[in-house]
Write an enzyme that holds these catalytic residues in place. Sequence first.
Site, short mmCIF file in Angstrom:
data_model
loop_
_atom_site.label_atom_id
_atom_site.label_comp_id
_atom_site.label_asym_id
_atom_site.label_seq_id
_atom_site.Cartn_x
_atom_site.Cartn_y
_atom_site.Cartn_z
N LYS A 93 0.93 -1.19 -0.15
CA LYS A 93 -0.06 0.09 0.10
C LYS A 93 0.91 1.19 -0.04
O LYS A 93 0.32 2.50 -0.32
CB LYS A 93 -1.01 -0.05 1.05
CG LYS A 93 -2.16 -1.07 1.10
CD LYS A 93 -2.96 -0.99 1.99
CE LYS A 93 -4.12 -2.03 1.85
NZ LYS A 93 -3.80 -3.52 2.00
C1 LIG Z 1 -4.52 -4.48 1.38
C2 LIG Z 1 -3.76 -5.76 1.43
C3 LIG Z 1 -4.05 -6.92 0.64
C4 LIG Z 1 -5.37 -6.89 -0.22
O1 LIG Z 1 -5.00 -6.00 -1.17
P1 LIG Z 1 -6.34 -5.41 -2.30
O2 LIG Z 1 -5.92 -4.47 -3.13
O3 LIG Z 1 -7.47 -4.69 -1.17
O4 LIG Z 1 -6.69 -6.60 -2.91
C5 LIG Z 1 -3.26 -7.98 0.85
N1 LIG Z 1 -2.06 -8.17 1.65
C6 LIG Z 1 -1.79 -7.09 2.24
C7 LIG Z 1 -0.68 -7.28 3.20
C8 LIG Z 1 -2.44 -5.80 2.41
O5 LIG Z 1 -2.24 -4.96 3.30
#
Ligand SMILES: *Cc1c(COP(=O)(O)O)cnc(C)c1O
Length: 437
Positions: free
Chosen positions: A107
Amino acid sequence: MELYSTNNRDLRVSFQEAVFNSLPADKGLYMPIEIPQLSGHFIANLQQYSLPEIAFEVARKLIGNVIPEADLKAIIDEAINFDAPVKLLSSEIAVLELFHGPSLAFKDFGARFMSRVMAYFSANDGQTLDVLVATSGDTGGAVALGFLGVPGTRVTILYPKGKVSPVQELQLTTNGQNIRAVEVDGTFDDCQALVKEAFNDKDLNERFNLTSANSINIARLIPQTFYYFYAYAQLKSQGINEVVFSVPSGNFGNIGAGILAYKMGLPVQQFIAATNVNDTVPRFLRNGSYEPRPSVQTLANAMDVGNPSNWVRIMDLFGGDIEQVRKQVTTYTYTDAETQQAIQTLFEQYGYVACPHTAIAWLAATAYRERHPGSYATVFLSTAHPCKFPEVFAPEVARRIVIPQQVKALEGGKKAITPLGVDFDGFKQYLLDNGTV
Ligand SMILES: *Cc1c(COP(=O)(O)O)cnc(C)c1O
Protein backbone atom coordinates in the site's frame (compact mmCIF):
# COMPACT_ATOMS: atom_id res chain seq x y z
CA MET A 1 -6.66 12.05 -18.49
CA GLU A 2 -10.45 12.07 -18.33
CA LEU A 3 -12.50 9.65 -16.29
CA TYR A 4 -16.07 8.40 -16.23
CA SER A 5 -18.10 6.69 -13.52
CA THR A 6 -18.72 2.96 -13.88
CA ASN A 7 -22.37 3.88 -13.20
CA ASN A 8 -22.49 6.60 -15.85
CA ARG A 9 -20.33 6.46 -18.94
CA ASP A 10 -21.42 9.95 -19.96
CA LEU A 11 -19.92 11.57 -16.89
CA ARG A 12 -16.60 13.32 -17.59
CA VAL A 13 -14.27 14.43 -14.82
CA SER A 14 -10.65 15.54 -14.76
CA PHE A 15 -7.92 13.58 -13.01
CA GLN A 16 -7.75 16.27 -10.32
CA GLU A 17 -11.47 16.02 -9.64
CA ALA A 18 -11.32 12.22 -9.41
CA VAL A 19 -8.39 12.43 -6.99
CA PHE A 20 -10.19 14.75 -4.57
CA ASN A 21 -13.63 13.15 -4.83
CA SER A 22 -12.36 9.55 -4.61
CA LEU A 23 -15.90 8.41 -5.49
CA PRO A 24 -18.41 9.81 -7.98
CA ALA A 25 -21.68 10.96 -6.40
CA ASP A 26 -23.49 8.07 -8.14
CA LYS A 27 -21.37 5.59 -6.07
CA GLY A 28 -19.70 4.12 -9.13
CA LEU A 29 -15.92 4.12 -9.48
CA TYR A 30 -13.82 6.40 -11.65
CA MET A 31 -12.22 4.76 -14.68
CA PRO A 32 -10.09 6.26 -17.44
CA ILE A 33 -12.11 6.90 -20.60
CA GLU A 34 -9.25 5.75 -22.72
CA ILE A 35 -6.72 3.10 -21.77
CA PRO A 36 -3.46 4.20 -23.38
CA GLN A 37 -1.21 1.64 -25.03
CA LEU A 38 2.49 1.47 -24.29
CA SER A 39 4.63 1.10 -27.39
CA GLY A 40 5.78 -2.35 -28.44
CA HIS A 41 9.32 -1.02 -28.38
CA PHE A 42 9.01 0.01 -24.73
CA ILE A 43 7.59 -3.38 -23.70
CA ALA A 44 10.23 -5.27 -25.71
CA ASN A 45 13.00 -3.30 -23.99
CA LEU A 46 11.55 -3.09 -20.48
CA GLN A 47 14.58 -4.77 -18.94
CA GLN A 48 16.66 -1.70 -19.76
CA TYR A 49 14.69 0.55 -17.43
CA SER A 50 14.75 1.17 -13.68
CA LEU A 51 11.57 1.13 -11.57
CA PRO A 52 11.27 4.96 -11.47
CA GLU A 53 11.86 5.15 -15.23
CA ILE A 54 9.13 2.59 -15.88
CA ALA A 55 6.84 4.35 -13.41
CA PHE A 56 7.35 7.68 -15.16
CA GLU A 57 6.59 6.28 -18.60
CA VAL A 58 3.45 4.44 -17.44
CA ALA A 59 2.17 7.41 -15.40
CA ARG A 60 2.86 9.85 -18.23
CA LYS A 61 0.82 7.70 -20.61
CA LEU A 62 -2.07 7.35 -18.17
CA ILE A 63 -2.25 10.85 -16.73
CA GLY A 64 -1.25 12.78 -19.84
CA ASN A 65 -0.28 16.43 -19.62
CA VAL A 66 -2.35 17.46 -16.55
CA ILE A 67 0.89 17.27 -14.59
CA PRO A 68 3.86 18.64 -16.56
CA GLU A 69 6.59 16.06 -17.15
CA ALA A 70 9.20 17.62 -14.87
CA ASP A 71 6.70 17.77 -11.98
CA LEU A 72 5.49 14.22 -12.60
CA LYS A 73 9.06 12.99 -12.61
CA ALA A 74 9.74 14.74 -9.29
CA ILE A 75 6.59 13.18 -7.78
CA ILE A 76 7.64 9.72 -8.92
CA ASP A 77 11.25 10.01 -7.84
CA GLU A 78 10.07 10.99 -4.36
CA ALA A 79 7.19 8.50 -4.10
CA ILE A 80 8.74 5.40 -5.68
CA ASN A 81 12.03 5.52 -3.82
CA PHE A 82 12.29 1.87 -2.72
CA ASP A 83 12.81 -1.38 -4.59
CA ALA A 84 10.35 -4.11 -5.64
CA PRO A 85 12.66 -7.08 -6.27
CA VAL A 86 11.62 -10.34 -7.92
CA LYS A 87 13.30 -13.33 -6.23
CA LEU A 88 13.30 -16.70 -7.93
CA LEU A 89 12.51 -19.53 -5.51
CA SER A 90 12.93 -22.10 -8.30
CA SER A 91 13.28 -21.97 -12.08
CA GLU A 92 9.53 -21.53 -12.41
CA ILE A 93 8.27 -19.82 -9.28
CA ALA A 94 9.22 -16.34 -8.08
CA VAL A 95 8.12 -13.85 -5.45
CA LEU A 96 7.65 -10.15 -6.14
CA GLU A 97 8.41 -8.39 -2.85
CA LEU A 98 6.33 -5.25 -2.44
CA PHE A 99 7.15 -4.62 1.22
CA HIS A 100 10.33 -2.57 1.04
CA GLY A 101 8.62 0.79 1.54
CA PRO A 102 8.24 2.69 4.83
CA SER A 103 5.13 0.85 6.11
CA LEU A 104 6.36 -2.55 4.88
CA ALA A 105 3.32 -3.23 2.69
CA PHE A 106 2.42 -2.77 -0.98
CA LYS A 107 0.00 0.00 0.00
CA ASP A 108 3.04 2.29 0.22
CA PHE A 109 3.02 2.54 -3.58
CA GLY A 110 -0.51 3.91 -3.63
CA ALA A 111 -0.27 6.07 -0.53
CA ARG A 112 3.05 7.72 -1.38
CA PHE A 113 2.01 8.55 -4.93
CA MET A 114 -1.45 9.79 -3.95
CA SER A 115 -0.09 12.02 -1.17
CA ARG A 116 2.25 13.80 -3.54
CA VAL A 117 -0.35 14.15 -6.28
CA MET A 118 -2.81 15.68 -3.78
CA ALA A 119 -0.14 18.03 -2.43
CA TYR A 120 0.76 19.02 -6.00
CA PHE A 121 -2.83 19.91 -6.92
CA SER A 122 -3.50 21.81 -3.70
CA ALA A 123 -0.15 23.61 -3.50
CA ASN A 124 -1.65 26.98 -4.40
CA ASP A 125 -4.81 26.69 -2.28
CA GLY A 126 -3.35 28.41 0.74
CA GLN A 127 -5.31 26.03 2.96
CA THR A 128 -4.05 22.85 4.58
CA LEU A 129 -5.43 19.68 3.03
CA ASP A 130 -6.92 17.65 5.89
CA VAL A 131 -6.94 13.91 5.23
CA LEU A 132 -9.19 11.75 7.43
CA VAL A 133 -8.62 7.98 7.41
CA ALA A 134 -10.18 5.08 9.27
CA THR A 135 -7.97 2.02 9.36
CA SER A 136 -7.96 -1.53 10.65
CA GLY A 137 -4.16 -1.52 10.38
CA ASP A 138 -2.28 -1.64 7.09
CA THR A 139 -3.91 1.20 5.18
CA GLY A 140 -3.39 3.66 8.02
CA GLY A 141 0.32 2.95 8.32
CA ALA A 142 0.85 3.41 4.60
CA VAL A 143 -1.18 6.63 4.53
CA ALA A 144 0.50 8.04 7.66
CA LEU A 145 3.98 7.34 6.36
CA GLY A 146 2.97 8.31 2.83
CA PHE A 147 1.92 11.81 3.90
CA LEU A 148 4.55 12.26 6.61
CA GLY A 149 6.30 15.59 6.03
CA VAL A 150 4.40 16.34 2.80
CA PRO A 151 3.92 20.15 2.88
CA GLY A 152 0.39 21.56 3.01
CA THR A 153 -1.15 18.30 4.27
CA ARG A 154 -2.26 16.93 7.61
CA VAL A 155 -3.52 13.41 8.34
CA THR A 156 -5.83 12.25 11.12
CA ILE A 157 -5.87 8.47 11.51
CA LEU A 158 -8.63 6.69 13.44
CA TYR A 159 -7.95 3.13 14.51
CA PRO A 160 -9.79 0.70 16.80
CA LYS A 161 -8.22 0.37 20.26
CA GLY A 162 -6.42 -2.92 20.86
CA LYS A 163 -7.08 -4.22 17.34
CA VAL A 164 -3.88 -3.31 15.50
CA SER A 165 -0.57 -5.17 15.77
CA PRO A 166 2.37 -3.68 17.72
CA VAL A 167 4.28 -2.77 14.55
CA GLN A 168 1.17 -1.21 13.05
CA GLU A 169 0.59 0.80 16.22
CA LEU A 170 4.13 2.17 16.08
CA GLN A 171 3.60 3.18 12.44
CA LEU A 172 0.38 4.98 13.31
CA THR A 173 1.37 6.72 16.53
CA THR A 174 5.06 7.70 16.52
CA ASN A 175 5.17 10.01 13.51
CA GLY A 176 4.49 13.46 14.94
CA GLN A 177 4.81 16.31 12.40
CA ASN A 178 1.66 16.43 10.26
CA ILE A 179 0.25 13.04 11.41
CA ARG A 180 -2.19 12.57 14.32
CA ALA A 181 -3.40 9.27 15.73
CA VAL A 182 -6.85 8.88 17.30
CA GLU A 183 -7.51 5.66 19.16
CA VAL A 184 -11.23 4.90 19.12
CA ASP A 185 -12.73 2.79 21.87
CA GLY A 186 -14.69 0.71 19.36
CA THR A 187 -14.41 -1.28 16.15
CA PHE A 188 -13.10 -0.45 12.70
CA ASP A 189 -16.71 0.12 11.61
CA ASP A 190 -17.06 2.74 14.36
CA CYS A 191 -13.94 4.50 13.05
CA GLN A 192 -15.33 4.44 9.54
CA ALA A 193 -18.68 5.82 10.70
CA LEU A 194 -16.95 8.76 12.44
CA VAL A 195 -15.00 9.65 9.31
CA LYS A 196 -18.11 9.39 7.16
CA GLU A 197 -20.06 11.67 9.46
CA ALA A 198 -17.22 14.21 9.47
CA PHE A 199 -17.38 14.42 5.67
CA ASN A 200 -21.10 15.16 5.90
CA ASP A 201 -20.78 17.74 8.67
CA LYS A 202 -21.41 21.33 7.60
CA ASP A 203 -19.29 23.01 10.29
CA LEU A 204 -16.28 20.83 9.65
CA ASN A 205 -16.49 21.35 5.89
CA GLU A 206 -16.67 25.11 6.34
CA ARG A 207 -13.68 25.14 8.62
CA PHE A 208 -11.46 22.54 6.92
CA ASN A 209 -10.46 21.38 3.46
CA LEU A 210 -11.34 17.71 4.06
CA THR A 211 -10.43 14.78 1.87
CA SER A 212 -10.28 11.01 2.23
CA ALA A 213 -7.42 8.71 1.35
CA ASN A 214 -9.85 6.10 0.19
CA SER A 215 -8.48 2.82 -1.12
CA ILE A 216 -10.54 3.20 -4.30
CA ASN A 217 -8.90 6.53 -5.18
CA ILE A 218 -7.64 6.48 -8.77
CA ALA A 219 -4.31 7.94 -7.57
CA ARG A 220 -3.75 4.76 -5.57
CA LEU A 221 -4.59 2.47 -8.46
CA ILE A 222 -2.20 4.06 -10.97
CA PRO A 223 1.09 3.50 -9.07
CA GLN A 224 0.16 -0.12 -8.42
CA THR A 225 0.50 -0.79 -12.14
CA PHE A 226 4.21 0.18 -12.01
CA TYR A 227 5.50 -2.92 -10.26
CA TYR A 228 3.77 -5.32 -12.67
CA PHE A 229 5.80 -3.80 -15.49
CA TYR A 230 8.92 -3.80 -13.36
CA ALA A 231 8.46 -7.46 -12.36
CA TYR A 232 8.17 -8.38 -16.02
CA ALA A 233 11.31 -6.34 -16.74
CA GLN A 234 13.26 -8.28 -14.12
CA LEU A 235 12.08 -11.62 -15.49
CA LYS A 236 12.97 -10.57 -19.02
CA SER A 237 16.51 -9.86 -17.94
CA GLN A 238 16.62 -13.50 -16.77
CA GLY A 239 15.42 -14.69 -20.17
CA ILE A 240 11.81 -15.31 -19.06
CA ASN A 241 9.11 -13.84 -21.30
CA GLU A 242 5.94 -15.57 -20.16
CA VAL A 243 4.42 -14.75 -16.83
CA VAL A 244 1.43 -15.53 -14.62
CA PHE A 245 0.77 -13.30 -11.57
CA SER A 246 -0.81 -14.62 -8.38
CA VAL A 247 -2.24 -11.78 -6.27
CA PRO A 248 -3.51 -12.06 -2.68
CA SER A 249 -6.80 -10.21 -2.95
CA GLY A 250 -9.16 -8.42 -0.56
CA ASN A 251 -10.60 -5.28 -2.13
CA PHE A 252 -9.14 -6.31 -5.51
CA GLY A 253 -7.27 -3.03 -6.01
CA ASN A 254 -3.89 -4.69 -6.40
CA ILE A 255 -5.02 -7.23 -8.99
CA GLY A 256 -7.14 -4.54 -10.65
CA ALA A 257 -3.98 -2.51 -11.25
CA GLY A 258 -2.32 -5.61 -12.72
CA ILE A 259 -5.21 -6.03 -15.13
CA LEU A 260 -4.98 -2.35 -16.06
CA ALA A 261 -1.27 -2.92 -16.85
CA TYR A 262 -2.28 -5.89 -19.00
CA LYS A 263 -4.83 -3.76 -20.84
CA MET A 264 -2.06 -1.19 -21.47
CA GLY A 265 -0.04 -3.85 -23.25
CA LEU A 266 1.87 -5.81 -20.63
CA PRO A 267 1.92 -9.45 -21.80
CA VAL A 268 0.47 -11.49 -18.92
CA GLN A 269 -0.79 -15.02 -19.60
CA GLN A 270 -3.09 -15.21 -16.61
CA PHE A 271 -4.00 -13.53 -13.34
CA ILE A 272 -4.70 -15.61 -10.28
CA ALA A 273 -6.86 -14.02 -7.59
CA ALA A 274 -6.00 -15.77 -4.33
CA THR A 275 -8.45 -15.20 -1.48
CA ASN A 276 -9.05 -16.38 2.06
CA VAL A 277 -12.51 -17.69 2.95
CA ASN A 278 -13.96 -14.28 2.07
CA ASP A 279 -14.70 -15.66 -1.38
CA THR A 280 -17.35 -13.41 -2.93
CA VAL A 281 -15.43 -13.09 -6.21
CA PRO A 282 -14.50 -16.79 -6.58
CA ARG A 283 -18.17 -17.68 -6.00
CA PHE A 284 -19.24 -15.09 -8.54
CA LEU A 285 -16.91 -16.46 -11.21
CA ARG A 286 -18.15 -20.00 -10.49
CA ASN A 287 -21.88 -19.42 -10.54
CA GLY A 288 -22.33 -16.01 -12.15
CA SER A 289 -24.18 -14.33 -9.32
CA TYR A 290 -22.55 -11.62 -7.23
CA GLU A 291 -23.56 -12.14 -3.61
CA PRO A 292 -21.53 -10.18 -1.06
CA ARG A 293 -21.43 -11.53 2.48
CA PRO A 294 -20.36 -10.02 5.82
CA SER A 295 -16.60 -10.38 6.17
CA VAL A 296 -15.13 -13.25 8.19
CA GLN A 297 -12.01 -12.74 10.31
CA THR A 298 -8.93 -14.71 9.16
CA LEU A 299 -5.15 -14.77 9.64
CA ALA A 300 -4.77 -12.77 6.42
CA ASN A 301 -6.84 -9.94 7.86
CA ALA A 302 -6.05 -7.33 5.21
CA MET A 303 -8.04 -9.57 2.86
CA ASP A 304 -11.09 -9.93 5.10
CA VAL A 305 -13.44 -8.23 2.68
CA GLY A 306 -16.96 -9.47 2.01
CA ASN A 307 -17.80 -6.98 -0.74
CA PRO A 308 -14.63 -6.06 -2.65
CA SER A 309 -14.93 -2.41 -3.64
CA ASN A 310 -12.69 -2.60 -6.71
CA TRP A 311 -14.45 -5.53 -8.35
CA VAL A 312 -16.61 -3.28 -10.55
CA ARG A 313 -13.41 -1.82 -11.98
CA ILE A 314 -12.29 -5.25 -13.10
CA MET A 315 -15.66 -6.02 -14.66
CA ASP A 316 -15.43 -2.66 -16.40
CA LEU A 317 -11.96 -3.44 -17.79
CA PHE A 318 -13.48 -6.55 -19.39
CA GLY A 319 -16.48 -4.65 -20.75
CA GLY A 320 -18.79 -6.26 -18.18
CA ASP A 321 -18.36 -9.67 -19.85
CA ILE A 322 -17.95 -12.43 -17.26
CA GLU A 323 -16.67 -14.86 -19.92
CA GLN A 324 -13.78 -12.52 -20.71
CA VAL A 325 -12.99 -12.29 -17.00
CA ARG A 326 -13.04 -16.07 -16.64
CA LYS A 327 -10.54 -16.39 -19.50
CA GLN A 328 -8.01 -14.08 -17.88
CA VAL A 329 -8.61 -14.52 -14.14
CA THR A 330 -8.46 -17.79 -12.17
CA THR A 331 -9.43 -17.86 -8.49
CA TYR A 332 -8.49 -20.03 -5.54
CA THR A 333 -9.66 -19.86 -1.92
CA TYR A 334 -7.84 -21.03 1.23
CA THR A 335 -8.65 -21.57 4.90
CA ASP A 336 -6.54 -20.45 7.86
CA ALA A 337 -5.32 -24.03 8.39
CA GLU A 338 -4.10 -24.19 4.78
CA THR A 339 -2.45 -20.77 5.18
CA GLN A 340 -0.59 -21.90 8.33
CA GLN A 341 0.57 -25.03 6.53
CA ALA A 342 1.73 -22.98 3.53
CA ILE A 343 3.82 -20.69 5.77
CA GLN A 344 5.48 -23.80 7.20
CA THR A 345 6.08 -25.42 3.77
CA LEU A 346 7.53 -22.24 2.26
CA PHE A 347 9.89 -22.05 5.19
CA GLU A 348 10.96 -25.70 5.02
CA GLN A 349 11.27 -25.92 1.21
CA TYR A 350 12.81 -22.54 0.45
CA GLY A 351 13.84 -21.03 3.79
CA TYR A 352 11.40 -18.23 2.91
CA VAL A 353 9.29 -16.53 5.57
CA ALA A 354 6.03 -15.23 4.10
CA CYS A 355 3.25 -13.25 5.72
CA PRO A 356 -0.18 -14.98 5.67
CA HIS A 357 -1.41 -12.95 2.66
CA THR A 358 1.69 -13.86 0.69
CA ALA A 359 1.38 -17.54 1.67
CA ILE A 360 -2.13 -17.62 0.18
CA ALA A 361 -0.80 -16.22 -3.11
CA TRP A 362 1.90 -18.89 -3.14
CA LEU A 363 -0.66 -21.67 -2.57
CA ALA A 364 -2.71 -20.42 -5.49
CA ALA A 365 0.40 -20.11 -7.67
CA THR A 366 1.36 -23.74 -7.04
CA ALA A 367 -2.23 -24.98 -7.52
CA TYR A 368 -2.39 -23.23 -10.90
CA ARG A 369 0.96 -24.66 -12.01
CA GLU A 370 -0.16 -28.19 -11.20
CA ARG A 371 -3.13 -27.81 -13.50
CA HIS A 372 -1.33 -25.84 -16.21
CA PRO A 373 2.20 -27.16 -16.70
CA GLY A 374 4.33 -24.97 -18.95
CA SER A 375 7.49 -22.97 -19.37
CA TYR A 376 6.13 -19.72 -17.98
CA ALA A 377 7.13 -18.24 -14.62
CA THR A 378 4.54 -17.86 -11.88
CA VAL A 379 5.10 -14.77 -9.79
CA PHE A 380 3.27 -14.50 -6.48
CA LEU A 381 3.04 -11.07 -4.92
CA SER A 382 4.30 -10.58 -1.40
CA THR A 383 2.14 -7.77 -0.06
CA ALA A 384 3.56 -7.30 3.45
CA HIS A 385 6.63 -8.01 5.54
CA PRO A 386 6.08 -10.94 7.94
CA CYS A 387 7.14 -8.89 10.98
CA LYS A 388 3.76 -7.12 10.81
CA PHE A 389 1.96 -10.35 11.76
CA PRO A 390 4.11 -11.86 14.53
CA GLU A 391 1.25 -13.84 16.12
CA VAL A 392 0.81 -16.25 13.20
CA PHE A 393 4.27 -17.81 13.16
CA ALA A 394 5.60 -20.91 14.89
CA PRO A 395 8.60 -19.99 17.11
CA GLU A 396 11.19 -21.58 14.77
CA VAL A 397 9.86 -19.51 11.85
CA ALA A 398 9.43 -16.32 13.90
CA ARG A 399 13.09 -16.51 14.93
CA ARG A 400 14.11 -16.20 11.29
CA ILE A 401 12.26 -12.95 10.67
CA VAL A 402 14.74 -10.14 10.21
CA ILE A 403 13.31 -6.92 11.64
CA PRO A 404 13.82 -4.24 8.98
CA GLN A 405 15.50 -0.93 9.62
CA GLN A 406 12.18 0.94 9.20
CA VAL A 407 10.76 -0.79 12.31
CA LYS A 408 13.91 -0.45 14.39
CA ALA A 409 13.85 3.26 13.66
CA LEU A 410 10.31 3.50 15.11
CA GLU A 411 10.94 1.43 18.20
CA GLY A 412 12.48 4.21 20.26
CA GLY A 413 9.85 6.70 19.07
CA LYS A 414 7.41 8.39 21.39
CA LYS A 415 3.78 7.41 20.90
CA ALA A 416 1.31 10.29 20.70
CA ILE A 417 -2.27 9.05 20.95
CA THR A 418 -5.58 10.81 21.47
CA PRO A 419 -8.11 8.36 22.94
CA LEU A 420 -11.72 9.03 21.96
CA GLY A 421 -15.09 7.31 22.27
CA VAL A 422 -17.41 6.37 19.44
CA ASP A 423 -19.67 9.43 19.67
CA PHE A 424 -19.40 11.90 16.82
CA ASP A 425 -19.65 15.02 18.97
CA GLY A 426 -16.44 14.11 20.77
CA PHE A 427 -14.61 13.61 17.50
CA LYS A 428 -15.95 16.83 16.03
CA GLN A 429 -14.90 18.78 19.10
CA TYR A 430 -11.44 17.27 18.91
CA LEU A 431 -11.07 18.42 15.28
CA LEU A 432 -12.34 21.93 16.04
CA ASP A 433 -10.16 22.32 19.15
CA ASN A 434 -7.04 21.28 17.28
CA GLY A 435 -7.75 23.28 14.15
CA THR A 436 -4.35 24.56 13.22
CA VAL A 437 -1.41 22.46 12.15
C1 LIG B 1 -4.51 -4.50 1.45
C2 LIG B 1 -3.75 -5.79 1.48
C3 LIG B 1 -4.09 -6.88 0.65
C4 LIG B 1 -5.27 -6.85 -0.26
O1 LIG B 1 -5.10 -5.97 -1.36
P1 LIG B 1 -6.36 -5.49 -2.19
O2 LIG B 1 -5.84 -4.47 -3.13
O3 LIG B 1 -7.35 -4.94 -1.21
O4 LIG B 1 -6.90 -6.70 -2.91
C5 LIG B 1 -3.30 -8.00 0.69
N1 LIG B 1 -2.25 -8.09 1.54
C6 LIG B 1 -1.90 -7.08 2.36
C7 LIG B 1 -0.76 -7.25 3.28
C8 LIG B 1 -2.63 -5.89 2.36
O5 LIG B 1 -2.29 -4.90 3.18
